[in-house]
Design a protein around this motif. Structure first.
Motif, mmCIF file in Angstrom:
data_model
loop_
_atom_site.group_PDB
_atom_site.id
_atom_site.type_symbol
_atom_site.label_atom_id
_atom_site.label_comp_id
_atom_site.label_asym_id
_atom_site.label_seq_id
_atom_site.Cartn_x
_atom_site.Cartn_y
_atom_site.Cartn_z
ATOM 1 N N ALA A 22 43.149 34.014 48.025
ATOM 2 C CA ALA A 22 41.848 34.260 47.418
ATOM 3 C C ALA A 22 41.424 35.703 47.520
ATOM 4 O O ALA A 22 40.640 36.061 47.086
ATOM 5 C CB ALA A 22 40.883 33.501 48.452
ATOM 6 N N GLU A 60 41.245 36.241 42.099
ATOM 7 C CA GLU A 60 39.958 35.804 42.046
ATOM 8 C C GLU A 60 40.049 34.205 41.758
ATOM 9 O O GLU A 60 40.471 33.836 40.842
ATOM 10 C CB GLU A 60 39.193 36.609 40.991
ATOM 11 N N GLU A 61 39.450 33.483 42.692
ATOM 12 C CA GLU A 61 39.477 32.228 42.734
ATOM 13 C C GLU A 61 39.188 31.421 41.327
ATOM 14 O O GLU A 61 39.941 30.579 40.982
ATOM 15 C CB GLU A 61 38.839 31.322 43.802
ATOM 16 N N PHE A 62 38.089 31.810 41.003
ATOM 17 C CA PHE A 62 37.617 31.153 39.645
ATOM 18 C C PHE A 62 38.097 31.832 38.184
ATOM 19 O O PHE A 62 38.475 30.824 37.567
ATOM 20 C CB PHE A 62 36.144 30.945 39.741
ATOM 21 N N THR A 63 38.450 33.054 38.231
ATOM 22 C CA THR A 63 38.739 33.779 37.002
ATOM 23 C C THR A 63 39.933 33.870 36.790
ATOM 24 O O THR A 63 40.814 34.030 36.017
ATOM 25 C CB THR A 63 37.840 34.800 36.715
ATOM 26 N N GLY A 64 40.884 33.704 38.214
ATOM 27 C CA GLY A 64 42.109 34.076 38.067
ATOM 28 C C GLY A 64 42.714 35.580 37.983
ATOM 29 O O GLY A 64 43.640 35.928 37.720
ATOM 30 N N GLN A 65 41.452 36.555 37.921
ATOM 31 C CA GLN A 65 41.560 37.954 38.023
ATOM 32 C C GLN A 65 42.434 38.286 39.079
ATOM 33 O O GLN A 65 42.158 38.121 40.155
ATOM 34 C CB GLN A 65 40.330 38.634 37.680
#
Ligand code: ZN
Ligand code: ZN
Length: 106
Positions: free
Chosen positions: A42, A46-51
């Motif tokens: 993490a 970035e956890e939600f966007t995968g960035q």
């Protein structure tokens, strides 16, 4: 998880190379800095966007694993010389990222 994705041996093969031997006798040689950059924890992705949060510049050229510990029956945790220790690499992921299997040239 495929049974062949189980390491039988994990060794530092050189200052910048990690060698993993697998159940099916395949040997993988990983450039350690690439493994560090491929961290998906993490703090690195970035956890939600995968960035990706980790930039190439953030990782020292001579980074290496200080300590590698097994997590359960499925993964390895790396403690890196740059102080990063939250990355977990599953055996499946490591096997899939084997440099010699990913490239066409043998
Ligand atoms: Zn990480
Ligand atoms: Zn391979």
């Amino acid at each position: 998880m495929s049974e062949s994705n189980l390491p039988t041996s994990i060794q530092q093969a050189g200052p910048d190379t990690l060698r993993i031997e697998w159940q099916d006798r395949h040997t993988s040689l990983y450039p350690v800095r690439e493994l560090r950059l491929a961290c998906r924890c993490a703090r690195c992705v970035e956890e939600f966007t995968g960035q990706p949060l980790l930039r190439d510049d953030d990782v020292p050229d001579d980074v290496r694993p200080d300590k590698i510990t097994q997590v359960g029956r499925y993964a390895l945790a790396f403690h890196w010389s740059d102080g990063h220790d939250t990355g977990i690499y599953t055996f499946d992921y490591l096997r899939e990222s084997c440099p010699c299997c990913r490239e066409d040239s043998a």
